[in-house]
Write a protein that holds these residues in place. Sequence first.
Motif, PDB file in Angstrom:
ATOM      1  N   GLY A  34       0.789  -1.230   0.000  1.00  0.00           N
ATOM      2  CA  GLY A  34       0.000   0.000   0.000  1.00  0.00           C
ATOM      3  C   GLY A  34       0.818   1.275   0.000  1.00  0.00           C
ATOM      4  O   GLY A  34       0.251   2.361   0.034  1.00  0.00           O
ATOM      5  N   ALA A  35       2.140   1.152  -0.043  1.00  0.00           N
ATOM      6  CA  ALA A  35       2.988   2.337   0.059  1.00  0.00           C
ATOM      7  C   ALA A  35       3.622   2.752  -1.262  1.00  0.00           C
ATOM      8  O   ALA A  35       4.182   3.844  -1.348  1.00  0.00           O
ATOM      9  CB  ALA A  35       4.091   2.091   1.094  1.00  0.00           C
ATOM     10  N   ILE A  40       0.203  -3.748  -6.878  1.00  0.00           N
ATOM     11  CA  ILE A  40      -1.157  -4.243  -6.690  1.00  0.00           C
ATOM     12  C   ILE A  40      -1.229  -5.283  -5.578  1.00  0.00           C
ATOM     13  O   ILE A  40      -2.159  -5.294  -4.778  1.00  0.00           O
ATOM     14  CB  ILE A  40      -1.692  -4.859  -8.004  1.00  0.00           C
ATOM     15  N   GLU A  41      -0.252  -6.163  -5.557  1.00  0.00           N
ATOM     16  CA  GLU A  41      -0.283  -7.284  -4.612  1.00  0.00           C
ATOM     17  C   GLU A  41       1.141  -7.609  -4.194  1.00  0.00           C
ATOM     18  O   GLU A  41       2.066  -7.547  -5.001  1.00  0.00           O
ATOM     19  CB  GLU A  41      -0.909  -8.494  -5.308  1.00  0.00           C
ATOM     20  N   LEU A  42       1.308  -7.951  -2.917  1.00  0.00           N
ATOM     21  CA  LEU A  42       2.609  -8.358  -2.401  1.00  0.00           C
ATOM     22  C   LEU A  42       2.394  -9.459  -1.379  1.00  0.00           C
ATOM     23  O   LEU A  42       1.608  -9.302  -0.447  1.00  0.00           O
ATOM     24  CB  LEU A  42       3.328  -7.179  -1.757  1.00  0.00           C
ATOM     25  N   GLU A  43       3.054 -10.567  -1.611  1.00  0.00           N
ATOM     26  CA  GLU A  43       3.000 -11.701  -0.681  1.00  0.00           C
ATOM     27  C   GLU A  43       4.428 -12.171  -0.478  1.00  0.00           C
ATOM     28  O   GLU A  43       5.201 -12.264  -1.426  1.00  0.00           O
ATOM     29  CB  GLU A  43       2.159 -12.818  -1.287  1.00  0.00           C
ATOM     30  N   ILE A  44       4.790 -12.452   0.758  1.00  0.00           N
ATOM     31  CA  ILE A  44       6.133 -12.937   1.036  1.00  0.00           C
ATOM     32  C   ILE A  44       6.037 -14.130   1.965  1.00  0.00           C
ATOM     33  O   ILE A  44       5.275 -14.117   2.927  1.00  0.00           O
ATOM     34  CB  ILE A  44       7.048 -11.818   1.580  1.00  0.00           C
ATOM     35  N   LEU A  59       9.306 -13.795  -2.584  1.00  0.00           N
ATOM     36  CA  LEU A  59       8.473 -12.601  -2.710  1.00  0.00           C
ATOM     37  C   LEU A  59       7.683 -12.738  -3.995  1.00  0.00           C
ATOM     38  O   LEU A  59       8.258 -12.937  -5.068  1.00  0.00           O
ATOM     39  CB  LEU A  59       9.343 -11.338  -2.780  1.00  0.00           C
ATOM     40  N   TYR A  60       6.362 -12.649  -3.884  1.00  0.00           N
ATOM     41  CA  TYR A  60       5.470 -12.667  -5.048  1.00  0.00           C
ATOM     42  C   TYR A  60       4.778 -11.321  -5.070  1.00  0.00           C
ATOM     43  O   TYR A  60       4.126 -10.930  -4.094  1.00  0.00           O
ATOM     44  CB  TYR A  60       4.443 -13.798  -4.904  1.00  0.00           C
ATOM     45  N   SER A  61       4.953 -10.588  -6.162  1.00  0.00           N
ATOM     46  CA  SER A  61       4.303  -9.282  -6.252  1.00  0.00           C
ATOM     47  C   SER A  61       3.754  -9.073  -7.657  1.00  0.00           C
ATOM     48  O   SER A  61       4.231  -9.660  -8.630  1.00  0.00           O
ATOM     49  CB  SER A  61       5.283  -8.163  -5.875  1.00  0.00           C
TER      50      SER A  61
END
Length: 103
Positions: A34-35, A40-44, A59-61
Amino acid sequence: MIKHIVMWNMSGQTAEERGKAARFVKEKFEDLRGAIPGLIELEIGIDESAVDYACDVVLYSVFDSQEALTAYANHPLHLKVREDLGTLRIARHQVDYHPVALA
Protein backbone atom coordinates in the motif's frame (compact mmCIF):
# COMPACT_ATOMS: atom_id res chain seq x y z
CA MET A 1 0.12 -6.31 -15.51
CA ILE A 2 3.48 -7.85 -14.64
CA LYS A 3 4.37 -10.37 -11.95
CA HIS A 4 7.67 -10.08 -10.09
CA ILE A 5 8.93 -13.10 -8.16
CA VAL A 6 12.15 -13.07 -6.17
CA MET A 7 13.66 -15.86 -4.07
CA TRP A 8 16.54 -15.52 -1.65
CA ASN A 9 18.81 -17.64 0.46
CA MET A 10 19.69 -16.08 3.79
CA SER A 11 23.05 -15.82 5.46
CA GLY A 12 23.66 -17.54 8.77
CA GLN A 13 25.56 -20.48 10.19
CA THR A 14 22.51 -22.16 11.70
CA ALA A 15 18.89 -22.73 10.72
CA GLU A 16 17.93 -20.43 13.60
CA GLU A 17 20.10 -17.59 12.25
CA ARG A 18 18.73 -18.04 8.73
CA GLY A 19 15.18 -18.16 10.10
CA LYS A 20 15.71 -14.92 12.00
CA ALA A 21 17.06 -13.28 8.83
CA ALA A 22 14.10 -14.60 6.82
CA ARG A 23 11.60 -13.18 9.31
CA PHE A 24 13.36 -9.80 9.15
CA VAL A 25 13.15 -9.81 5.33
CA LYS A 26 9.46 -10.73 5.50
CA GLU A 27 8.69 -7.93 7.93
CA LYS A 28 10.54 -5.31 5.88
CA PHE A 29 8.83 -6.21 2.59
CA GLU A 30 5.39 -6.44 4.19
CA ASP A 31 5.79 -2.78 5.19
CA LEU A 32 5.76 -1.88 1.46
CA ARG A 33 2.13 -2.97 0.98
CA GLY A 34 0.00 0.00 0.00
CA ALA A 35 2.99 2.34 0.06
CA ILE A 36 4.20 2.19 -3.55
CA PRO A 37 2.10 3.31 -6.52
CA GLY A 38 1.35 0.54 -9.01
CA LEU A 39 2.09 -2.27 -6.55
CA ILE A 40 -1.16 -4.24 -6.69
CA GLU A 41 -0.28 -7.28 -4.61
CA LEU A 42 2.61 -8.36 -2.40
CA GLU A 43 3.00 -11.70 -0.68
CA ILE A 44 6.13 -12.94 1.04
CA GLY A 45 6.67 -16.41 2.41
CA ILE A 46 9.30 -18.31 4.34
CA ASP A 47 10.15 -21.84 3.22
CA GLU A 48 8.75 -24.64 5.36
CA SER A 49 10.06 -27.59 3.35
CA ALA A 50 13.65 -27.41 4.64
CA VAL A 51 14.89 -29.35 1.61
CA ASP A 52 18.48 -28.51 0.77
CA TYR A 53 17.69 -27.07 -2.67
CA ALA A 54 14.91 -24.72 -1.50
CA CYS A 55 15.31 -20.98 -1.18
CA ASP A 56 14.62 -19.50 2.25
CA VAL A 57 12.25 -16.69 1.25
CA VAL A 58 10.02 -15.93 -1.73
CA LEU A 59 8.47 -12.60 -2.71
CA TYR A 60 5.47 -12.67 -5.05
CA SER A 61 4.30 -9.28 -6.25
CA VAL A 62 2.07 -7.93 -8.98
CA PHE A 63 2.40 -4.51 -10.60
CA ASP A 64 -0.04 -2.78 -12.89
CA SER A 65 2.64 -2.20 -15.55
CA GLN A 66 6.30 -2.63 -16.41
CA GLU A 67 6.71 1.07 -15.68
CA ALA A 68 5.33 0.56 -12.16
CA LEU A 69 7.79 -2.29 -11.57
CA THR A 70 10.66 -0.12 -12.81
CA ALA A 71 9.54 2.73 -10.54
CA TYR A 72 9.33 0.28 -7.59
CA ALA A 73 12.92 -0.80 -8.17
CA ASN A 74 14.04 2.80 -7.65
CA HIS A 75 11.44 3.89 -5.10
CA PRO A 76 12.99 5.32 -1.90
CA LEU A 77 11.02 2.93 0.35
CA HIS A 78 12.20 -0.11 -1.64
CA LEU A 79 15.76 1.19 -1.66
CA LYS A 80 15.56 1.62 2.12
CA VAL A 81 14.45 -2.02 2.50
CA ARG A 82 17.36 -3.16 0.34
CA GLU A 83 19.73 -1.09 2.49
CA ASP A 84 18.23 -2.47 5.73
CA LEU A 85 18.71 -6.04 4.52
CA GLY A 86 22.39 -5.47 3.85
CA THR A 87 24.21 -8.79 3.62
CA LEU A 88 21.40 -10.95 5.02
CA ARG A 89 20.78 -12.31 1.52
CA ILE A 90 23.49 -14.51 0.02
CA ALA A 91 21.73 -15.61 -3.18
CA ARG A 92 18.95 -14.05 -5.24
CA HIS A 93 16.81 -15.41 -8.06
CA GLN A 94 14.26 -13.40 -9.99
CA VAL A 95 11.56 -13.89 -12.63
CA ASP A 96 9.41 -11.11 -14.09
CA TYR A 97 6.65 -12.08 -16.51
CA HIS A 98 3.42 -10.96 -18.07
CA PRO A 99 0.67 -13.47 -17.26
CA VAL A 100 -1.11 -15.04 -20.19
CA ALA A 101 -4.89 -15.16 -20.01
CA LEU A 102 -6.35 -18.63 -20.49
CA ALA A 103 -8.94 -18.89 -23.23
